[in-house]
Design an enzyme around this catalytic site. Structure first.
Site, PDB file in Angstrom:
ATOM      1  N   GLU A 285       0.829  -1.218   0.000  1.00  0.00           N
ATOM      2  CA  GLU A 285       0.000   0.000   0.000  1.00  0.00           C
ATOM      3  C   GLU A 285       0.858   1.261   0.000  1.00  0.00           C
ATOM      4  O   GLU A 285       0.780   2.064   0.941  1.00  0.00           O
ATOM      5  CB  GLU A 285      -0.861   0.029   1.274  1.00  0.00           C
ATOM      6  CG  GLU A 285      -1.768  -1.146   1.461  1.00  0.00           C
ATOM      7  CD  GLU A 285      -2.398  -1.162   2.860  1.00  0.00           C
ATOM      8  OE1 GLU A 285      -1.933  -0.434   3.754  1.00  0.00           O
ATOM      9  OE2 GLU A 285      -3.349  -1.911   3.034  1.00  0.00           O
ATOM     10  N   ARG A 288       3.152   7.666  -0.277  1.00  0.00           N
ATOM     11  CA  ARG A 288       4.232   8.621  -0.517  1.00  0.00           C
ATOM     12  C   ARG A 288       5.128   8.238  -1.704  1.00  0.00           C
ATOM     13  O   ARG A 288       5.444   9.065  -2.548  1.00  0.00           O
ATOM     14  CB  ARG A 288       5.094   8.652   0.745  1.00  0.00           C
ATOM     15  CG  ARG A 288       6.218   9.650   0.768  1.00  0.00           C
ATOM     16  CD  ARG A 288       7.101   9.369   1.991  1.00  0.00           C
ATOM     17  NE  ARG A 288       6.348   9.233   3.218  1.00  0.00           N
ATOM     18  CZ  ARG A 288       5.980  10.243   4.003  1.00  0.00           C
ATOM     19  NH1 ARG A 288       6.327  11.451   3.687  1.00  0.00           N
ATOM     20  NH2 ARG A 288       5.284  10.019   5.104  1.00  0.00           N
ATOM     21  N   ARG A 324       3.462  19.477   6.694  1.00  0.00           N
ATOM     22  CA  ARG A 324       4.466  18.504   7.160  1.00  0.00           C
ATOM     23  C   ARG A 324       5.595  19.125   7.975  1.00  0.00           C
ATOM     24  O   ARG A 324       5.974  18.578   9.011  1.00  0.00           O
ATOM     25  CB  ARG A 324       5.029  17.691   5.988  1.00  0.00           C
ATOM     26  CG  ARG A 324       3.973  16.835   5.278  1.00  0.00           C
ATOM     27  CD  ARG A 324       4.567  15.893   4.252  1.00  0.00           C
ATOM     28  NE  ARG A 324       5.321  14.835   4.871  1.00  0.00           N
ATOM     29  CZ  ARG A 324       6.627  14.762   4.900  1.00  0.00           C
ATOM     30  NH1 ARG A 324       7.371  15.670   4.313  1.00  0.00           N
ATOM     31  NH2 ARG A 324       7.220  13.771   5.510  1.00  0.00           N
ATOM     32  N   CYS A 354      -1.161  32.733  11.077  1.00  0.00           N
ATOM     33  CA  CYS A 354      -0.947  33.307  12.410  1.00  0.00           C
ATOM     34  C   CYS A 354      -0.605  32.224  13.425  1.00  0.00           C
ATOM     35  O   CYS A 354      -1.354  31.997  14.392  1.00  0.00           O
ATOM     36  CB  CYS A 354      -2.190  34.072  12.833  1.00  0.00           C
ATOM     37  SG  CYS A 354      -2.533  35.394  11.689  1.00  0.00           S
TER      38      CYS A 354
HETATM   39  C1  LIG Z   1      -2.813   1.620   6.504  1.00  0.00           C
HETATM   40  C2  LIG Z   1      -1.878   2.464   5.710  1.00  0.00           C
HETATM   41  N1  LIG Z   1      -1.405   1.974   4.546  1.00  0.00           N
HETATM   42  C3  LIG Z   1      -0.573   2.709   3.769  1.00  0.00           C
HETATM   43  C4  LIG Z   1      -0.159   3.970   4.152  1.00  0.00           C
HETATM   44  C5  LIG Z   1       0.753   4.744   3.232  1.00  0.00           C
HETATM   45  O1  LIG Z   1       1.963   5.056   3.814  1.00  0.00           O
HETATM   46  P1  LIG Z   1       3.100   5.712   2.915  1.00  0.00           P
HETATM   47  O2  LIG Z   1       2.532   6.928   2.310  1.00  0.00           O
HETATM   48  O3  LIG Z   1       4.186   6.015   3.870  1.00  0.00           O
HETATM   49  O4  LIG Z   1       3.503   4.699   1.891  1.00  0.00           O
HETATM   50  C6  LIG Z   1      -0.615   4.505   5.367  1.00  0.00           C
HETATM   51  C7  LIG Z   1      -0.169   5.831   5.820  1.00  0.00           C
HETATM   52  O5  LIG Z   1      -0.463   6.346   6.850  1.00  0.00           O
HETATM   53  C8  LIG Z   1      -1.504   3.735   6.161  1.00  0.00           C
HETATM   54  O6  LIG Z   1      -1.990   4.207   7.323  1.00  0.00           O
END
Ligand SMILES: Cc1ncc(COP(=O)(O)O)c(C=O)c1O
Length: 422
Positions: A285, A288, A324, A354
């Site tokens: 998954e 980023r 971020r 602000c």
């Molecule tokens: C359950 C789950 N999967 C995948 C991701 C994606 O993480 P990344 O963007 O670091 O790959 C997140 C990010 O918070 C997440 O909570």
């Protein structure tokens, strides 16, 4: 691939000078590179070779509808964490069987929708949540496909706000609790245990935590299969880290290289090796790693000032566009759209909001800039716009997609009327 480069003194995304975008569309603005997005996805996909897999893009990183449609077309599935993200995933053309649903606090109405739609798996994040899912499925007279989200107690040694796989973090269940649920679900007429899931955090830059995760998950999968479950998949989550510091150097003609710090062609084969004996489908998954280095935030310098010894550059974007740095002290490269023959200065780059926590960089060495100059805040395709807010009654910025020489508006800038009528 590297979507950003200086041609002589001008910063380009693909074949478009970013200063032209700032002139035409105003600032702040987000621009994303089509080629970089596609190349990021392909790098992960290729790393699986023939092994059956699904790359479930984590929508939270960037849920712009055009970007979602592009990833859907490339074959991506979706990791969603709310009814809203489930809706977005379906609207973008992702098939239900490629959607997994995570999140520690799912609402009943969203669980019900997920069951009715027939998504691939609903991640169970606690024993109580399992009971709720089972009750809802029984009320609907349906069988809910569930996946146990394991908290394997693995420390990724990153910022605590983005570590999610240590005991004490709010996510998932321990392996012991998972073993209990594996037994319980066996006699549940309304839940099928179809998967095991984990996501141990974000910005992971070492292979080791992934290796121990894959081996823990493979042995749990064997136990589930031995118990008689028809386990379909193991989902090892996202978290693939980037070197934000290495995004681009301000050298004329600097190319930078691909700024993923974990090469999918090294990590994915380790995943496959760990799980192949179980014969199950593999999922990941990434959020980023698919979108961050495809995006830049362009902002204009409004004012310069000095307080005490500190030089301060005030720009027209702030924590409302990119939170971020304020949230995790995250580093983002900041470079000028035009390189000049000028000295550098050390300055704080701050937004107009602000809040003292509204900054992009502290004590950063940067080319001398003046009012009206534009800067690019790099590697902002992930957790940039998706975490944007309207604080201080600020309309959200425009989003553009750059493809070769072409530019497409993929989200209009909000107007004040949009805000007022929301
Ligand atoms: C359950 C789950 N999967 C995948 C991701 C994606 O993480 P990344 O963007 O670091 O790959 C997140 C990010 O918070 C997440 O909570």
């Amino acid at each position: 691939m590297q979507c950003l480069h200086y041609d002589k003194t001008t910063l380009y995304m693909e074949n478009v000078a970013l200063s032209e975008l700032a002139n035409e569309f105003g600032t702040p603005l987000y621009a994303y590179s089509f080629k970089q997005l596609i190349s990021n996805y392909k790098r992960f996909d290729d790393a699986f070779g023939d092994y059956p897999h699904t790359i479930c893009y984590a929508l939270k990183a960037n849920s712009n509808p055009t970007i979602l449609r592009m990833l859907a077309k490339s074959g991506a599935g979706a990791d969603v964490v709310s009814g809203g993200e489930l809706f977005f995933a379906l609207e973008s053309g992702i098939k239900p069987e490629k959607i997994v649903f995570a999140g520690v606090g799912k609402r009943d109405i969203d669980i019900e929708a997920a069951i009715k739609i027939g998504i691939r798996g609903i991640n169970v994040e606690s024993e109580m949540e399992y009971e709720v899912i089972s009750d809802i499925a029984s009320r609907l007279n349906r069988v809910a496909p569930v996946s146990l989200r394991i908290n394997p107690d693995i420390d990724i040694h990153g910022h605590p706000y983005i570590a999610t796989g240590r005991h004490g973090d709010k996510f998932g269940i321990t392996t012991d609790a998972a073993l209990t649920l594996i037994d319980r679900i066996k006699s549940d007429d309304y839940c099928d245990l179809v998967g095991l899931h984990a996501h141990i955090g974000s910005q992971i830059k070492e292979i080791k935590p992934y290796e121990s995760l894959a081996s823990t998950m493979a042995s749990l999968a064997k136990k589930a299969i031995d118990t008689g479950h028809r386990l379909e998949y193991i989902d090892l989550g996202g978290g693939f880290g980037l070197d934000y510091e290495r995004a681009l150097t301000v050298d004329i003609n600097a190319k930078g290289d691909d700024d993923l710090s974990l090469d999918p062609s090294e990590v994915i084969p380790k995943f496959i090796d760990a799980v192949k004996d179980t014969g199950v489908h593999l999922m990941i998954e990434p959020g980023r790693a698919l979108v961050a280095n495809a995006g830049v935030l362009i902002t204009e310098v409004l004012y310069l000032k000095k307080t005490g010894e500190t030089n301060i550059i005030i720009v027209d974007a702030g924590m409302t566009e990119l939170i971020r740095p304020s949230l995790y002290s995250a580093y983002h490269g900041i470079v000028p759209l035009e390189i000049r023959d000028a000295d550098t200065m050390v300055a704080d780059v701050v937004g107009p909001i602000c809040e003292s926590g509204d900054f992009f960089a502290r004590e950063r060495e940067i080319q001398h800039v003046g009012r009206g100059d534009c800067l690019a805040v790099l590697t902002t395709g992930a957790y940039g716009y998706s975490l944007a807010s309207n604080y201080n009654a600020r309309p959200k910025s425009i989003e553009l997609l750059v493809r070769g020489q072409r530019v497409k508006v993929i989200r209009e800038r909000q107007s004040l009327e949009d805000l007022w009528n929301e």
